[in-house]
Scaffold this active site. Structure first.
Site, mmCIF file in Angstrom:
data_model
loop_
_atom_site.group_PDB
_atom_site.id
_atom_site.type_symbol
_atom_site.label_atom_id
_atom_site.label_comp_id
_atom_site.label_asym_id
_atom_site.label_seq_id
_atom_site.Cartn_x
_atom_site.Cartn_y
_atom_site.Cartn_z
ATOM 1 N N LEU A 50 -20.806 -1.402 82.031
ATOM 2 C CA LEU A 50 -21.379 -1.406 83.375
ATOM 3 C C LEU A 50 -22.867 -1.723 83.288
ATOM 4 C CD1 LEU A 50 -19.710 1.779 84.922
ATOM 5 C CD2 LEU A 50 -19.461 -0.551 85.782
ATOM 6 N N ASP A 51 -23.366 -2.492 84.247
ATOM 7 C CA ASP A 51 -24.801 -2.777 84.310
ATOM 8 C C ASP A 51 -25.584 -1.470 84.429
ATOM 9 O OD1 ASP A 51 -24.243 -5.455 84.256
ATOM 10 O OD2 ASP A 51 -24.633 -5.807 86.387
ATOM 11 N N PRO A 52 -26.849 -1.473 84.008
ATOM 12 C CA PRO A 52 -27.652 -0.249 84.120
ATOM 13 C C PRO A 52 -27.672 0.339 85.534
ATOM 14 C CG PRO A 52 -28.771 -1.813 82.714
ATOM 15 C CD PRO A 52 -27.574 -2.529 83.266
ATOM 16 N N ARG A 151 -20.692 -9.343 90.166
ATOM 17 C CA ARG A 151 -21.972 -9.993 90.469
ATOM 18 C C ARG A 151 -21.764 -11.486 90.751
ATOM 19 N NH1 ARG A 151 -27.017 -8.501 89.213
ATOM 20 N NH2 ARG A 151 -26.255 -6.886 87.773
#
Length: 282
Positions: A50-52, A151
């Protein structure tokens, strides 16, 4: 066949899973590194970065269970997120019409933020639905095949409205594991402190999931010399293992000991059960 008793904390740290609610802020790598240090284990891994700034369900393997992550069913993932476009859609139906163009099999190239190779690849989008729309900001949900970049989906939708980007994302489920099963990082920290400082591992044991509980492959049990041989990595003749005759060539299976503890993941090949991932004889 009796189910195995709940493992000791030592057994869980040797091989178990943690279904974590990753918070926004730290990267997935930072989260796994923190857990490795917190629990004092050599290996901690995950599948499904997962992205930050993204939060939500993250399935983590601890100890030997890192090698078992590929056997956990994570083929579908569900997200909720927020999309912001340059030009406001006329209404939510118009936005949904654009979302519908992204359904089915699509081709994506991973975004520059991703650590994987930037090669086009095909993925499936099962559901992509607009939930709310306020001016140029929309709340949405998406149910997709693992490896789909939300995204990138948002960027594609944005092209119909001048530009668009995802500004918030939360993963609400991975396979059959929903956010209701997740453990919070602060609670894990408190449980580990209680174990280290007071010798009480009760809370920590409740958070760590025995390896075999997340695996859905067929499970066979063995005992005695067969378990010892398997622990050394030796293959077993199918005729010597009860229930193995029904397995097909190439099929994967869990092998458990007499007490129900997972010993290995094996594959059918040449009339034998060949251990591919060995956890040890117990």
């Amino acid at each position: 066949m009796k189910p195995p008793a709940h493992p000791s904390i030592e057994e869980l740290l040797d091989a178990s899973f943690l279904i974590l609610d990753k918070p926004r802020g730290p990267s997935t790598h930072e989260v796994t590194a923190y857990i490795r240090k917190l629990l004092g284990v050599k290996k901690v891994g995950q599948m499904g970065t997962l992205d930050p700034q993204a939060s939500g369900v993250l399935v983590i393997g601890i100890g030997k269970a890192v090698r078992l992550l590929r056997f956990v069913d994570m083929r579908e993932k569900v997200y909720v997120g927020v999309l912001r476009t340059r030009q406001a859609p006329q209404n939510i139906d118009g936005l949904q019409a654009v979302f519908n163009r992204c359904l089915g099999q699509i081709t994506q190239t991973p975004p520059k933020q991703s650590a994987v190779a930037k090669r086009p690849r095909q993925r499936k989008v099962y559901e992509f639905r607009a939930l709310e729309l306020v001016s140029n900001t929309a709340l949405f949900t998406a149910r997709v095949e693992a490896g789909t970049y939300i995204r990138v989906l948002c960027t594609e939708v944005g092209k119909a409205f001048g530009e668009g980007k995802m500004i918030e994302l939360r993963r609400t489920s991975v396979g059959s594991f929903s956010e209701s099963r997740c453990r919070r990082l602060p609670d894990l920290t408190d449980a580990a402190w209680e174990w280290k400082e007071h010798g009480d591992a009760t809370a920590l044991q409740q958070m760590l999931v025995p390896a075999q509980e997340l695996l859905t492959l067929p499970c066979l049990r063995i005992a005695g010399e067969a378990a010892e041989a398997l622990g050394r990595g030796s293959p077993l003749a199918i005729s010597d293992v009860a229930g193995a005759e029904a397995l097909e060539k190439g099929e994967w299976v869990q092998i458990a000991g007499e007490q129900g503890r997972l010993l290995a993941m094996a594959q059918v090949e040449g009339g034998k059960l060949r251990p591919r991932v060995v956890l040890g004889a117990k």
